[in-house]
Design a protein around this motif. Sequence first.
Motif: not given
Lengths: 111, 116
Positions: B9, B91, B107-109
């Motif tokens: 992340r 992203l 979408f992912g974060d």
Amino acid sequence: SQKIEQNSEALNIQEGKTATLTCNYTNYSPAYLQWYRQDPGRGPVFLLLIRENEKEKRKERLKVTFDTTLKQSLFHITASQPADSATYLCALESGRRALTFGSGTRLQVQP
Amino acid sequence: GAGVSQSPRYKVAKRGQDVALRCDPISGHVSLFWYQQALGQGPEFLTYFQNEAQLDKSGLPSDRFFAERPEGSVSTLKIQRTQQEDSAVYLCASSPVMGGNNQPQHFGDGTRLSIL
């Protein structure tokens, strides 16, 4: 060159009012236009897709219009709530497989 | 999970280091996209895969950027000899159909990359 414009200034409205966000584009003839919501630290989330032959699309409290003559889309949230506060992104298909995004408009709904 | 998963992340690297960012798309999704998002801006397209084939890499800013999806599922975006201007959120998005621009993208974060 192709350009998408969204109001970069934040939109502040009172709870219960209708929020209207604008997306203008130049040098495009998109067949589709999409709206996404993005919260801080999160990825965009799809909201609505509208095709060039559709004037208007609705989903619950959301409404999108698409005017290919004006080269403009309007995004409305009726009966706005503080939970609607986020950045809203307009995205167009640009003749290739990926989307081209505007810079987004931040909406703040005050309780 | 059912969504697009990205890791790490957060990534902090020193200028000149190589980094690798991972994307796990939704199972069965044919199309996979990488975007770069600078602060206060919308996502900008980097590259597109249809299954394992990289069909469009026109958005990659330099030859230091490389992406792969060898088995048509997980994808890796690699940045070599990182520069400070590479600092951004990366992203990943997937779509169940080919093409993708007329379908919602999931979408992912993102991975927030900071180059010191």
